[in-house]
Design an enzyme around this catalytic site. Structure first.
Site, PDB file in Angstrom:
ATOM      1  N   GLY A  74     -63.462  45.726  93.634  1.00  0.00           N
ATOM      2  CA  GLY A  74     -63.817  47.135  93.785  1.00  0.00           C
ATOM      3  C   GLY A  74     -62.787  48.048  93.150  1.00  0.00           C
ATOM      4  O   GLY A  74     -63.123  49.082  92.556  1.00  0.00           O
ATOM      5  N   ASN A 153     -64.657  53.263 104.443  1.00  0.00           N
ATOM      6  CA  ASN A 153     -64.297  51.928 104.931  1.00  0.00           C
ATOM      7  C   ASN A 153     -63.778  51.935 106.363  1.00  0.00           C
ATOM      8  O   ASN A 153     -63.941  50.960 107.096  1.00  0.00           O
ATOM      9  CB  ASN A 153     -63.275  51.263 104.000  1.00  0.00           C
ATOM     10  CG  ASN A 153     -62.180  52.195 103.562  1.00  0.00           C
ATOM     11  OD1 ASN A 153     -62.434  53.277 103.041  1.00  0.00           O
ATOM     12  ND2 ASN A 153     -60.945  51.792 103.775  1.00  0.00           N
ATOM     13  N   GLN A 183     -68.449  49.880 100.387  1.00  0.00           N
ATOM     14  CA  GLN A 183     -68.750  49.680 101.813  1.00  0.00           C
ATOM     15  C   GLN A 183     -70.214  49.838 102.178  1.00  0.00           C
ATOM     16  O   GLN A 183     -70.549  49.782 103.360  1.00  0.00           O
ATOM     17  CB  GLN A 183     -67.873  50.610 102.678  1.00  0.00           C
ATOM     18  CG  GLN A 183     -66.415  50.201 102.714  1.00  0.00           C
ATOM     19  CD  GLN A 183     -66.162  48.841 103.374  1.00  0.00           C
ATOM     20  OE1 GLN A 183     -67.010  48.308 104.101  1.00  0.00           O
ATOM     21  NE2 GLN A 183     -64.988  48.276 103.140  1.00  0.00           N
ATOM     22  N   SER A 203     -67.952  45.478  95.322  1.00  0.00           N
ATOM     23  CA  SER A 203     -66.997  44.369  95.356  1.00  0.00           C
ATOM     24  C   SER A 203     -67.623  43.193  96.105  1.00  0.00           C
ATOM     25  O   SER A 203     -68.081  43.356  97.250  1.00  0.00           O
ATOM     26  CB  SER A 203     -65.733  44.836  96.083  1.00  0.00           C
ATOM     27  OG  SER A 203     -64.836  43.765  96.225  1.00  0.00           O
ATOM     28  N   GLY A 204     -67.650  42.013  95.486  1.00  0.00           N
ATOM     29  CA  GLY A 204     -68.342  40.857  96.053  1.00  0.00           C
ATOM     30  C   GLY A 204     -67.870  40.450  97.441  1.00  0.00           C
ATOM     31  O   GLY A 204     -68.679  40.119  98.303  1.00  0.00           O
ATOM     32  N   HIS A 205     -66.545  40.495  97.664  1.00  0.00           N
ATOM     33  CA  HIS A 205     -66.041  39.917  98.921  1.00  0.00           C
ATOM     34  C   HIS A 205     -66.377  40.742 100.157  1.00  0.00           C
ATOM     35  O   HIS A 205     -66.139  40.302 101.282  1.00  0.00           O
ATOM     36  CB  HIS A 205     -64.530  39.637  98.831  1.00  0.00           C
ATOM     37  CG  HIS A 205     -63.641  40.836  98.904  1.00  0.00           C
ATOM     38  ND1 HIS A 205     -62.986  41.185 100.055  1.00  0.00           N
ATOM     39  CD2 HIS A 205     -63.292  41.743  97.980  1.00  0.00           C
ATOM     40  CE1 HIS A 205     -62.243  42.266  99.820  1.00  0.00           C
ATOM     41  NE2 HIS A 205     -62.417  42.623  98.561  1.00  0.00           N
ATOM     42  N   THR A 241     -62.371  36.064  79.075  1.00  0.00           N
ATOM     43  CA  THR A 241     -63.443  35.087  79.298  1.00  0.00           C
ATOM     44  C   THR A 241     -64.067  35.326  80.669  1.00  0.00           C
ATOM     45  O   THR A 241     -63.351  35.494  81.669  1.00  0.00           O
ATOM     46  CB  THR A 241     -62.876  33.655  79.201  1.00  0.00           C
ATOM     47  OG1 THR A 241     -62.305  33.513  77.904  1.00  0.00           O
ATOM     48  CG2 THR A 241     -63.964  32.611  79.402  1.00  0.00           C
ATOM     49  N   CYS A 329     -48.719  50.423 107.600  1.00  0.00           N
ATOM     50  CA  CYS A 329     -47.305  50.428 107.942  1.00  0.00           C
ATOM     51  C   CYS A 329     -46.508  50.751 106.685  1.00  0.00           C
ATOM     52  O   CYS A 329     -46.386  49.928 105.800  1.00  0.00           O
ATOM     53  CB  CYS A 329     -46.918  49.057 108.482  1.00  0.00           C
ATOM     54  SG  CYS A 329     -45.271  49.021 109.143  1.00  0.00           S
TER      55      CYS A 329
HETATM   56  N1  PLP Z   1     -63.358  50.924  98.058  1.00  0.00           N
HETATM   57  C1  PLP Z   1     -63.549  50.779  99.363  1.00  0.00           C
HETATM   58  C2  PLP Z   1     -64.329  51.812 100.106  1.00  0.00           C
HETATM   59  C3  PLP Z   1     -63.021  49.678 100.028  1.00  0.00           C
HETATM   60  O1  PLP Z   1     -63.204  49.535 101.339  1.00  0.00           O
HETATM   61  C4  PLP Z   1     -62.261  48.726  99.298  1.00  0.00           C
HETATM   62  C5  PLP Z   1     -61.630  47.586  99.987  1.00  0.00           C
HETATM   63  O2  PLP Z   1     -61.313  47.640 101.138  1.00  0.00           O
HETATM   64  C6  PLP Z   1     -62.118  48.918  97.922  1.00  0.00           C
HETATM   65  C7  PLP Z   1     -62.665  50.016  97.334  1.00  0.00           C
HETATM   66  C8  PLP Z   1     -61.335  47.948  97.105  1.00  0.00           C
HETATM   67  O3  PLP Z   1     -62.052  46.779  96.898  1.00  0.00           O
HETATM   68  P1  PLP Z   1     -61.294  45.462  96.390  1.00  0.00           P
HETATM   69  O4  PLP Z   1     -60.505  44.953  97.527  1.00  0.00           O
HETATM   70  O5  PLP Z   1     -62.391  44.531  95.995  1.00  0.00           O
HETATM   71  O6  PLP Z   1     -60.475  45.885  95.235  1.00  0.00           O
END
Ligand code: PLP
Length: 400
Positions: A74, A153, A183, A203-205, A241, A329
């Site tokens: 992301g 988020n 999100q 973002s895939g994860h 690649t 933190c």
């Molecule tokens: N944007 C938002 C709203 C997110 O919550 C996050 C990750 O927490 C990101 C961007 C960043 O994504 P990535 O961890 O895949 O770089």
């Protein structure tokens, strides 16, 4: 630590879906060809990328596959969009974002500010909703780009992207609009065409693909410069690649997510509401930080007044429960979240704010367990609080 993990931190990252892993495995084993090579063996890889691109295109409801760029995450999607648009239009020096963006946008904007850009950071109200009037007033003839997240988020609050797009384009049709949709992917339907956005990142994860892959939608009218310069991959917009297995995984995750949207809107939301209502009913010093704001179905952000959030997290962790506080933190001092600060969450609750984020893997049993142990945890911590008088007053007030 408890035997079983209860994972309620799905806005941080998610478990990879089994079917996503299955789809990826051949490309981590026997199908290892470089997709740019000429021989037949390489066609398996290049075709797999093509298929994944169609799936991601459908996920965004984009017009065609050429509008999809694969990235690593992301943050890369946001950096590519923002830097790529600004590099194409160097004469304009005004850019806009909100005060509650993810650091991948906020810190980039701060860097751009140091490099000579004029930045407007738009505020939010007490429940996290963007100030649309302030936004409308900020857009001018010099505005090159507006970057607003689809959902936050930390709070899950959804921005009215279609309305925001209309506001921007009415004031300046040339202004480009990037949306960080990290999100919302897999939580609510996405339709870039009806939303009227120029660029959108995912973002895939965050929706059951692995870490290390993302995508950026760039509509056909928008031209960007590449962030990574080198080979001709991704139509010259991102050299390197291609990460074939992860791209395949992202495509598979998009298909799975589309099939699960109804489940998110009904079952995940029901469990989130059950957790939230249980907390608000049984713990007198708990407040829902987002009030009535519209949210993604999986997220709740609750402030426990006069209690330290980190202590709650440690106690939860001891019981195998993973959640998160918005605070970061920094240099040894615990700073409250910039999102909750922008919302003016009272100081009594800001330090004790916890985000619980569910997924399709969350079960009723898990929610019931959290609801059964959390009141005891809060009471234990509260008993050690120096704010006994304030807590007693709060208890009296709530029981009236
Ligand atoms: N944007 C938002 C709203 C997110 O919550 C996050 C990750 O927490 C990101 C961007 C960043 O994504 P990535 O961890 O895949 O770089």
């Amino acid at each position: 630590m408890a035997d079983k993990l209860i994972y309620l931190d799905n806005n941080a990252t998610t478990r990879v879906d089994d079917s996503v892993l299955e789809a990826m495995l051949p490309f981590l084993k026997e199908e290892y060809a470089n997709p740019s090579s000429m021989y037949e063996f390489a066609k398996h890889s290049s075709n797999a990328i093509k298929e994944a691109r169609v799936k991601v295109k459908e996920f965004f409801n984009a017009q065609n596959e050429r509008e999809i760029l694969f990235t690593s995450c992301g943050s890369e999607s946001a950096n590519t969009a923002i830097r790529g648009v600004l590099n194409m239009n160097k004469s304009k020096k005004h850019i806009i974002t909100s005060k509650v963006e993810h650091p991948c946008v906020l810190n980039l904007y701060q860097t751009l500010e140091k490099q000579g850009y004029n930045v407007d950071y738009i505020g939010v109200n007490s429940v996290g909703e963007l100030d649309l009037e302030e936004l409308s007033e900020a857009v001018n003839d010099d505005t090159a780009l507006v970057s607003i997240m689809y959902a936050n988020n930390e709070t899950g609050v959804i921005n009215p992207i279609q309305k925001i797009s209309e506001i921007i384009k009415k004031k300046n049709p040339q202004t480009k609009f990037f949306v960080d949709a990290v999100q919302v992917a897999g939580k609510i339907p996405i339709d870039v065409q009806s939303l009227g956005v120029d660029l959108m990142g995912i973002s895939g994860h965050k929706f059951h693909a692995p870490k290390g892959v993302g995508a950026l939608y760039i509509n056909s009218k928008t031209v960007i410069t590449p962030l990574i310069i080198g080979g001709h991959q991704e139509r010259g917009r991102r050299a390197g690649t291609e990460n074939v297995p992860y791209i395949v995984g992202l495509g598979a995750a998009c298909d799975v997510a589309r099939d699960h949207l109804k489940y998110e809107a009904t079952e995940v939301k029901r469990l989130r509401d059950k957790l939230e209502n249980g907390i608000l009913k049984n713990i007198y010093n708990a407040r829902l930080n987002t009030g009535i704001a519209s949210r993604v179905p999986n997220t709740t952000n609750i402030g426990f007044e006069y209690v330290e959030g980190e202590l709650i997290l440690l106690h939860l962790s001891d019981m195998g429960i993973c959640a998160s506080s918005g605070s970061a933190c920094t240099s040894g001092s615990l700073e409250p979240s910039h999102v909750l600060r922008a919302m003016n969450v009272p100081f009594t609750a800001i330090h004790g704010s916890i985000r619980f984020s569910l997924s399709k893997y969350t079960t009723e049993k898990e929610i019931d367990y959290v609801n059964s142990v959390l009141p005891g945890i809060i009471e234990k911590i509260r008993d050690l609080s120096p704010y006994q008088e304030e807590l007693a007053a709060l208890k009296k007030q709530k029981s009236l």
